[in-house]
Write an enzyme that holds these catalytic residues in place. Structure first.
Site, short mmCIF file in Angstrom:
data_model
loop_
_atom_site.label_atom_id
_atom_site.label_comp_id
_atom_site.label_asym_id
_atom_site.label_seq_id
_atom_site.Cartn_x
_atom_site.Cartn_y
_atom_site.Cartn_z
N ALA A 63 -35.18 2.58 -2.60
CA ALA A 63 -35.11 1.94 -1.28
C ALA A 63 -33.65 1.84 -0.84
CB ALA A 63 -35.72 0.55 -1.37
N GLY A 104 -37.59 2.74 -5.90
CA GLY A 104 -38.60 3.34 -5.04
C GLY A 104 -38.66 4.85 -5.23
N GLU A 107 -41.13 4.91 -7.85
CA GLU A 107 -42.44 4.34 -7.49
C GLU A 107 -43.26 5.34 -6.68
OE1 GLU A 107 -40.39 0.79 -5.99
OE2 GLU A 107 -41.86 -0.39 -7.11
N GLU A 127 -34.25 -2.09 -10.42
CA GLU A 127 -34.26 -3.20 -9.46
C GLU A 127 -33.73 -4.49 -10.06
OE1 GLU A 127 -36.53 -0.88 -9.66
OE2 GLU A 127 -37.46 -0.44 -7.73
C1 3H9 Z 1 -35.81 -0.38 -4.59
O1 3H9 Z 1 -36.01 0.80 -4.72
C2 3H9 Z 1 -36.85 -1.40 -4.16
C3 3H9 Z 1 -38.26 -0.95 -4.30
O2 3H9 Z 1 -38.73 -1.26 -5.60
C4 3H9 Z 1 -39.17 -1.71 -3.38
C5 3H9 Z 1 -38.93 -1.56 -1.92
C6 3H9 Z 1 -40.02 -2.20 -1.09
N1 3H9 Z 1 -29.34 2.18 -1.11
O3 3H9 Z 1 -23.55 5.01 -6.86
P1 3H9 Z 1 -22.93 6.12 -6.11
C7 3H9 Z 1 -24.78 4.39 -1.91
S1 3H9 Z 1 -34.28 -1.06 -4.78
C8 3H9 Z 1 -28.28 2.26 -0.30
O4 3H9 Z 1 -21.46 6.17 -6.01
P2 3H9 Z 1 -23.65 8.05 -8.09
C9 3H9 Z 1 -23.59 3.80 -2.64
O5 3H9 Z 1 -23.31 2.50 -2.17
C10 3H9 Z 1 -33.24 0.28 -5.17
N2 3H9 Z 1 -27.12 2.86 -0.66
O6 3H9 Z 1 -23.49 7.54 -6.60
C11 3H9 Z 1 -22.50 4.80 -2.32
O7 3H9 Z 1 -22.05 4.54 -1.00
P3 3H9 Z 1 -20.52 4.76 -0.61
C12 3H9 Z 1 -33.33 0.61 -6.60
C13 3H9 Z 1 -27.06 3.38 -1.88
O8 3H9 Z 1 -24.02 9.46 -8.00
C14 3H9 Z 1 -23.24 6.12 -2.30
O9 3H9 Z 1 -24.61 5.80 -2.06
N3 3H9 Z 1 -32.37 1.64 -6.90
C15 3H9 Z 1 -28.13 3.30 -2.78
O10 3H9 Z 1 -22.47 7.65 -8.90
C16 3H9 Z 1 -23.14 6.90 -3.59
O11 3H9 Z 1 -23.56 6.06 -4.65
C17 3H9 Z 1 -31.17 1.35 -7.42
O12 3H9 Z 1 -30.84 0.22 -7.70
C18 3H9 Z 1 -29.32 2.68 -2.36
N4 3H9 Z 1 -30.40 2.60 -3.15
O13 3H9 Z 1 -24.87 7.22 -8.70
C19 3H9 Z 1 -30.27 2.54 -7.65
N5 3H9 Z 1 -27.75 3.90 -3.94
O14 3H9 Z 1 -20.25 6.21 -0.85
C20 3H9 Z 1 -28.95 2.32 -6.97
C21 3H9 Z 1 -26.51 4.34 -3.77
O15 3H9 Z 1 -20.45 4.31 0.80
N6 3H9 Z 1 -28.09 3.46 -7.06
N7 3H9 Z 1 -26.06 4.03 -2.52
O16 3H9 Z 1 -19.75 3.88 -1.56
C22 3H9 Z 1 -27.48 3.84 -8.20
O17 3H9 Z 1 -27.64 3.27 -9.26
C23 3H9 Z 1 -26.55 5.01 -8.11
O18 3H9 Z 1 -26.23 5.22 -6.74
C24 3H9 Z 1 -27.12 6.33 -8.68
C25 3H9 Z 1 -26.16 7.50 -8.29
C26 3H9 Z 1 -27.18 6.23 -10.20
C27 3H9 Z 1 -28.49 6.62 -8.12
#
Ligand code: 3H9
Length: 702
Positions: A63, A104, A107, A127
């Site tokens: 998400a 998500g 999911e 999450e």
């Molecule tokens: C969810 O899914 C809820 C659901 O269960 C239910 C919904 C109803 N959203 O980390 P990076 C941005 S909750 C928005 O450097 P990497 C990040 O801020 C979600 N933005 O890349 C950055 O922006 P900027 C559960 C996001 O390759 C840019 O993307 N998921 C999101 O080193 C690059 O990110 C998580 O908690 C996001 N979801 O790592 C996973 N993710 O360039 C969260 C990233 O402006 N994400 N951004 O600074 C991560 O853990 C890492 O981004 C990931 C890639 C490992 C995927």
């Protein structure tokens, strides 16, 4: 407007590709176009099945976290709507995952009828790390796919597993080796499912993997107990367990509703807000003024650490742990042998705890070369880190020598914790190559690294240090030059007050209890005992005693030979070497001190203790921010999270202050300032923000 999802037909299969760089976050726009792409395929008689895949670096990071604040995540189609659409699709849907499939972004695949993953794909439900539970069926479907125990491990830890591990767990049906064609493999599987005599089972209808847990419902309480210590104070891990328990104890729809309600409650909670803040802070901190994507980095193939004491040895271990060969240099054999012995013992302790294999230890030891030969060690180094005694003359002498011996492109770093990096750089003919790398003790354990930018440090050297800190597994925060830099400078504001509080009426055990109840792993007095009363004493002897009010009780403890944990006595008494026990001898010393100072001891409330410890640190943070020592307030939050154990679920001191209200913090500080005119003068930035109704997070120097 470009569509963030693409649709194409390949061999009778509708391939829907998420295309929302950089991480395919499932924003409202993306959700709308995924829904439209499926609708197109449903209407197309030549499409017999679907493949859902991701364009760019990954399948999806889940998400869009930025939508949680605005509530946009609840706008239609929600992620749950898409999931229903996929699961109920009369044409089978196969997920084709690569890179990351998280939150998500898992999911959705869990509702698909089969899953294919490229080798190395990281798959998980993280999450919990942002203070919520998976909110689109993850806690209900994952246990049905991998079993309850495995699902709890994945959901409660938030740690992803690789495709290779997901295969035997039943989470993916096929792993495509690197170099293979992921989409082609998924298309082939989708076609097989479409022509199979029996339609694939929906994940929601599977419940064979729940049977074991249904027979043993006590497992959930056992799981709660097993995480109680490491998750102290956090809400989400326990809420995750509740949701998985609901998957076992309730019918699917009811379990789903329980998860949805829990998700919505947590989404707007203080903890989730704080943890989202930390998520973005960790990404912001990598953005450094003057350093861009085009800034060249210098290669670090070999390091040299000057000094093999506690600090130097710990830094050498960081290099070895990262697989980078490192030479440690001491000025005499006995010191070198002692230092190497400590390193060996540290590794051996890790091996004996089962946290490292003997082979890995041997590899690390093999990467560390001890030497007495200064000249030979530094001439070919990519980076030299000086970690000798905190003495300016000595450091100047060393940097003068380094300037003469090192390659022109070598990075010259000092591990000073307080001295002027500009003055050290100025003795060289290449101040652009010089910076501070302030590790925190024990250097091989603590995650924080202050990267001290001198006036002339070049962008290339900063970029190199940032990238090195990542390789060493550290959180690197760039700070400017000032006395003690950002971390210790703000720490003193806190520990000083702790010292005054015990003179005025509190006892160390009360102060430590208030601080640990707030969520720190240890209070300031137990930390003092761990770090060593003698260490603090020697630093004060060297630096001199600060002006104004000064609490000398720690000096008295030193004189009594109470050096802390290492002597079994310090602020507390230690019978097992690590559990602090209040000691009447210390109480007596404190009471005598109050008497000597003419202070009438009084009852001090827990609230005052917390405010007296935390607000002065926020006040100092405001000065540090205004002086431009850190680029943004969230950098200070990370310093406190990773350097001193500030509770992560409160987001860091500056974020916490914003939540309390800057005006409130100022009001309380003003009252303290009346009592302590020489210490607690409110910072101009604090006053300005309070007047304007601003926040630290919203403030910028421009
Ligand atoms: C969810 O899914 C809820 C659901 O269960 C239910 C919904 C109803 N959203 O980390 P990076 C941005 S909750 C928005 O450097 P990497 C990040 O801020 C979600 N933005 O890349 C950055 O922006 P900027 C559960 C996001 O390759 C840019 O993307 N998921 C999101 O080193 C690059 O990110 C998580 O908690 C996001 N979801 O790592 C996973 N993710 O360039 C969260 C990233 O402006 N994400 N951004 O600074 C991560 O853990 C890492 O981004 C990931 C890639 C490992 C995927």
């Amino acid at each position: 407007m470009s569509q963030p999802a693409r649709f194409e037909r390949i061999d009778g299969v509708g391939v829907v590709t998420l295309d929302n760089p950089p991480v395919n976050a499932l924003s409202l726009e993306l959700r709308i176009s995924v829904r439209d792409a499926f609708a197109q395929g449903m209407d197309d008689p030549q499409v017999g099945a679907f493949v859902l895949t991701g364009g760019g670096r990954m399948f999806s990071a889940g998400a869009d976290i930025t939508e949680f604040e605005s509530g946009r995540s609840n706008e239609s189609p929600t992620l749950r709507d898409l999931i229903d659409l996929v699961e109920d699709s009369p044409k089978p849907v196969v997920a084709a995952m690569h890179g990351n499939a998280m939150g998500g972004g898992l999911e959705l695949p869990l509702a698909c009828h089969a899953r294919v993953a490229a080798s190395g794909t990281r798959i998980g439900l993280p999450e919990v790390n942002i203070g919520i539970v998976p909110g689109a069926g993850g806690t209900q479907r994952l246990p049905r796919v991998v079993g309850v125990q495995a699902a709890l491990d994945i959901i409660v830890s938030g740690k992803p597993i690789t495709a290779e591990k997901a295969l035997p767990a039943g989470l993916v049906d096929e792993v495509v080796p690197s170099g293979g064609d992921l989409v082609a493999a998924a298309v082939a599987l989708a076609k097989r499912l479409a022509t199979s005599a029996t339609p694939p089972q929906k994940t929601r209808d599977r419940d064979d993997k729940l049977a074991e847990a249904r027979a043993n419902p006590g497992l959930f309480d056992d799981y709660r107990k097993s995480i109680a210590r490491r998750s102290r104070g956090f809400e989400a891990p326990f809420a995750c367990i509740d949701c998985v328990e609901a998957a076992v104890s309730k019918p699917f729809e009811e379990g789903l509703k329980f998860e949805r309600d829990t998700f919505q409650t947590l989404r707007t909670s203080g903890q989730a807000k704080a943890l989202r803040h930390v998520f973005f802070a960790e990404r912001q901190v990598t953005k450094v003024r003057g350093v861009g994507p085009d800034t060249k980095e210098l290669p670090i193939r070999k390091g040299v650490v000057l000094g093999c004491g506690t600090m130097g040895g710990g830094i050498a271990m960081c290099f070895a742990n990262a697989g980078i060969p490192v030479t440690v240099r001491e000025h005499e054999q006995a010191a070198l042998d002692r230092g190497m012995d400590v390193i060996r013992k540290n590794y051996a302790a890790t091996v004996s705890k089962g946290r490292m294999s003997q082979e890995a230890m041997d590899v690390c030891m093999g990467l560390i070369t001890p030497t007495l030969d200064f000249d030979a060690a530094v001439t070919d180094a990519d980076i030299v880190i000086e970690a000798v005694f905190e003495n300016m003359d000595l450091k100047r002498e060393i940097f003068d020598k380094l300037d003469k011996l090192c390659r022109p492109d070598a990075v010259l770093a000092t591990n000073t914790s307080s001295l002027d990096v500009n003055e050290i750089a100025a003795v060289t003919s290449r101040p652009q190559q010089v910076l501070g790398l302030h590790f925190f003790s024990p250097a091989n354990v603590m995650k924080l690294l202050e990267i001290v930018r001198g006036e002339k440090t070049s962008p290339e050297v900063l970029a190199t240090a940032m990238s090195l800190s990542k390789k060493l597994g550290k959180v690197g925060v760039v700070v400017g030059v000032c006395d003690s830099f950002a971390a210790n400078r703000s720490l003193y504001a806190y520990t000083r007050q702790a010292g005054f509080l015990i003179e005025e009426g509190a006892l160390p055990e009360q102060v430590d209890r208030v601080i640990t109840d707030f969520g720190f792993p240890m209070g300031p007095f137990a930390v003092g005992d761990l770090a060593g009363i003698d260490v603090g004493y020697k630093i004060r002897q060297h630096r001199g005693i600060p002006e104004g009010r000064y609490s000398d009780i720690a000096d008295k403890l030193y004189e009594m030979g109470r050096y802390g944990q290492k002597t079994g006595k310090g602020w507390f008494r230690y019978e097992d070497g690590r559990t602090p026990i209040p000691d009447p001898e210390v109480t007596e010393l404190i009471l005598e001190t109050s008497k000597r100072l003419g202070i009438q001891r009084r009852e001090i409330s827990d609230e005052e203790i917390l405010q007296r410890c935390m607000y002065p640190l926020i006040n100092e943070g405001a000065r540090i921010l205004e002086e431009g020592i850190v680029e943004r307030s969230s950098d200070l939050d990370l310093i406190w999270l990773y350097g001193y154990g500030f509770p992560r679920y409160r987001g860091g001191p500056m974020f916490w202050a914003d939540q309390l209200g800057v005006k409130h913090v100022l009001g309380v500080l003003e009252a303290f300032h009346e009592e302590q005119p020489d210490w607690l003068e409110p910072a101009p930035l604090l006053e300005k923000l309070a007047k304007e109704g601003g926040t630290f997070g919203g403030w910028s120097a421009e």
